[in-house]
Design a protein around this motif. Structure first.
Motif, short mmCIF file in Angstrom:
data_model
loop_
_atom_site.label_atom_id
_atom_site.label_comp_id
_atom_site.label_asym_id
_atom_site.label_seq_id
_atom_site.Cartn_x
_atom_site.Cartn_y
_atom_site.Cartn_z
N GLU A 196 2.98 3.29 -1.76
CA GLU A 196 2.29 2.16 -2.39
C GLU A 196 1.96 1.09 -1.35
OE1 GLU A 196 6.61 1.34 -2.38
OE2 GLU A 196 5.39 3.06 -3.01
N VAL A 197 2.81 0.94 -0.33
CA VAL A 197 2.53 0.00 0.75
C VAL A 197 1.34 0.48 1.57
CG1 VAL A 197 3.46 -1.07 2.84
CG2 VAL A 197 4.92 -0.78 0.83
N VAL A 198 1.26 1.79 1.77
CA VAL A 198 0.12 2.35 2.49
C VAL A 198 -1.16 2.07 1.72
CG1 VAL A 198 -0.92 4.46 3.43
CG2 VAL A 198 1.57 4.16 3.48
N ARG A 199 -1.13 2.20 0.40
CA ARG A 199 -2.31 1.90 -0.41
C ARG A 199 -2.74 0.45 -0.26
NH1 ARG A 199 -4.53 5.71 -3.44
NH2 ARG A 199 -3.26 7.38 -4.35
N GLN A 200 -1.76 -0.45 -0.20
CA GLN A 200 -2.09 -1.86 -0.02
C GLN A 200 -2.78 -2.08 1.33
OE1 GLN A 200 1.42 -4.34 -0.61
NE2 GLN A 200 2.07 -3.08 -2.33
N ALA A 201 -2.28 -1.41 2.35
CA ALA A 201 -2.90 -1.53 3.67
C ALA A 201 -4.30 -0.90 3.68
CB ALA A 201 -2.02 -0.89 4.73
N MET A 202 -4.47 0.18 2.95
CA MET A 202 -5.80 0.80 2.84
C MET A 202 -6.79 -0.16 2.20
SD MET A 202 -4.77 4.65 1.63
CE MET A 202 -6.48 5.05 1.27
N ALA A 203 -6.32 -0.94 1.24
CA ALA A 203 -7.19 -1.90 0.58
C ALA A 203 -7.66 -2.99 1.53
CB ALA A 203 -6.47 -2.52 -0.62
N LEU A 204 -6.93 -3.13 2.65
CA LEU A 204 -7.32 -4.11 3.68
C LEU A 204 -8.20 -3.48 4.75
CD1 LEU A 204 -3.85 -5.86 4.11
CD2 LEU A 204 -5.83 -6.70 2.82
N GLY A 205 -8.59 -2.24 4.50
CA GLY A 205 -9.53 -1.58 5.41
C GLY A 205 -8.91 -0.63 6.41
N ARG A 206 -7.62 -0.36 6.28
CA ARG A 206 -6.95 0.55 7.22
C ARG A 206 -7.01 1.99 6.71
NH1 ARG A 206 -5.73 -1.89 12.17
NH2 ARG A 206 -5.59 -4.13 11.73
N GLN A 207 -7.24 2.92 7.64
CA GLN A 207 -7.29 4.33 7.28
C GLN A 207 -6.40 5.19 8.18
OE1 GLN A 207 -8.88 5.99 4.74
NE2 GLN A 207 -9.38 4.00 3.89
N ARG A 208 -5.77 4.58 9.16
CA ARG A 208 -5.00 5.32 10.16
C ARG A 208 -3.59 4.74 10.20
NH1 ARG A 208 -4.88 5.10 15.92
NH2 ARG A 208 -4.69 7.17 16.86
N PHE A 209 -2.58 5.62 10.02
CA PHE A 209 -1.19 5.17 9.93
C PHE A 209 -0.28 6.09 10.72
CE2 PHE A 209 -3.39 3.78 6.12
CZ PHE A 209 -3.05 2.43 6.05
N ALA A 210 0.81 5.53 11.24
CA ALA A 210 1.74 6.29 12.06
C ALA A 210 3.06 6.50 11.34
CB ALA A 210 1.99 5.58 13.39
N GLU A 211 3.63 7.67 11.56
CA GLU A 211 4.95 8.02 11.03
C GLU A 211 5.80 8.63 12.13
OE1 GLU A 211 6.36 7.62 8.09
OE2 GLU A 211 4.64 6.71 7.08
N ASN A 212 7.10 8.39 12.04
CA ASN A 212 8.04 9.00 12.99
C ASN A 212 8.43 10.41 12.59
OD1 ASN A 212 8.24 6.27 14.07
ND2 ASN A 212 10.16 6.95 15.02
N ARG A 213 8.60 10.61 11.29
CA ARG A 213 9.10 11.88 10.79
C ARG A 213 8.01 12.67 10.08
NH1 ARG A 213 12.05 11.11 6.75
NH2 ARG A 213 13.16 13.09 6.84
N VAL A 214 7.95 13.96 10.37
CA VAL A 214 6.93 14.82 9.78
C VAL A 214 7.10 14.91 8.27
CG1 VAL A 214 6.00 17.17 9.70
CG2 VAL A 214 6.62 16.14 11.90
N GLN A 215 8.35 15.02 7.81
CA GLN A 215 8.59 15.15 6.38
C GLN A 215 8.08 13.92 5.63
OE1 GLN A 215 9.54 17.76 4.68
NE2 GLN A 215 9.38 16.65 2.73
N GLU A 216 8.28 12.75 6.19
CA GLU A 216 7.81 11.53 5.53
C GLU A 216 6.29 11.47 5.54
OE1 GLU A 216 8.70 6.71 5.55
OE2 GLU A 216 9.75 8.02 6.95
N MET A 217 5.67 11.90 6.62
CA MET A 217 4.21 11.98 6.65
C MET A 217 3.69 12.92 5.57
SD MET A 217 1.72 13.77 9.48
CE MET A 217 2.43 15.36 8.96
N LYS A 218 4.32 14.08 5.45
CA LYS A 218 3.88 15.07 4.46
C LYS A 218 4.00 14.51 3.05
CE LYS A 218 4.86 19.75 2.78
NZ LYS A 218 5.71 20.95 2.96
N GLU A 219 5.12 13.87 2.74
CA GLU A 219 5.32 13.31 1.40
C GLU A 219 4.25 12.28 1.07
OE1 GLU A 219 9.28 11.84 1.63
OE2 GLU A 219 10.21 13.83 1.48
N LYS A 220 3.93 11.43 2.01
CA LYS A 220 2.91 10.41 1.78
C LYS A 220 1.52 11.02 1.72
CE LYS A 220 5.69 6.75 3.80
NZ LYS A 220 5.94 5.89 4.96
N ALA A 221 1.27 12.03 2.56
CA ALA A 221 -0.04 12.69 2.52
C ALA A 221 -0.28 13.34 1.17
CB ALA A 221 -0.12 13.73 3.63
N LEU A 222 0.75 13.94 0.59
CA LEU A 222 0.61 14.56 -0.73
C LEU A 222 0.43 13.51 -1.81
CD1 LEU A 222 3.31 17.39 -0.41
CD2 LEU A 222 0.81 17.65 -0.40
#
Length: 230
Positions: A40-66
């Protein structure tokens, strides 16, 4: 302070740091680091015009991507990457900034060939003597660049580093300067441009700007205090 206010504050601080360093602010980008923050925080940042985000862990990236599969987010892996995680990287990530060994390059290449795609990569350089830091030693980088040049699926864009964890500003700047000089030498070695220097985080990005960073990995300064681990 709202998320929009924090983003605006960082943008202004980056602009001022570029001004002090005699650099064009358009040459320095901010990569939001969303590790431990929910989608939900990523969505808020997307609303500010961001489309590129960094993650440390692959599993966390996958969960958010889904969870955010209705969006066109570009996911960037900045943490240590195990070879058994490359399947999900090849599927969900657009860039890996922590390429630091040949077996990882080989594993990525194999999965990317199967997926029929390419991936932007940065070579992670260990710019300090801290044992906790990962990455290639500067003296090992030239041979590594020759090794990974054979993999057409890996689009080499530059270098990433994490500076020494110290209050000594000179030692921090030395870390960043060392990697910038290595980048310049590597461009001469390879004969093509390596435009990306991912250097600097929330606590030291102004020093990174002064030493030539083109991308700043900013987390807590944008999103506030991180949630406690689950």
């Amino acid at each position: 302070m709202s998320l929009a206010q924090r983003f605006a504050a960082i943008n202004e601080q980056v602009r001022l740091a570029c001004e002090r360093a005699g650099r064009d602010p358009g040459q320095v980008g901010v990569l939001p680091v969303t590790k431990t923050f929910g989608h939900e925080v990523v969505r808020q940042a997307m609303a500010l015009g961001r489309q590129r985000f960094a993650e440390n862990r692959v599993q966390e990236m996958k969960e958010k991507a889904l969870a955010l599969n209705d969006s066109s987010i570009e996911w960037v892996i900045i943490g240590y990457l195990q070879t058994n995680k490359v399947k999900d990287v090849a599927r969900y990530a657009s860039e890996v900034q922590s390429l630091d060994r040949l077996d990882l390059a080989q594993a990525l290449d194999k999965r990317l060939q199967q997926a029929g795609r390419r991936l932007d990569v940065l070579v992670q350089v260990k710019s300090s003597q801290e044992e906790s830091k990962t990455g290639l030693l500067p003296e090992d980088v030239p041979a590594f660049l020759q090794d990974i040049a054979q993999y057409d699926t890996l689009n080499l864009k530059g270098f990433m580093t994490v500076a020494e964890n110290t209050d000594d500003r000179k030692r921090i700047r030395d870390c960043f300067r060392r990697v910038r000089q290595l980048r310049d030498q590597s461009e001469d070695q390879l004969g093509w441009a390596l435009p990306v220097l991912s250097m600097g985080m929330s606590a030291d990005y102004e020093l990174a700007i002064a030493e030539g960073a083109t991308e700043l990995r900013i987390g807590s300064a944008l999103f506030g205090q991180r949630p406690p681990p689950q």
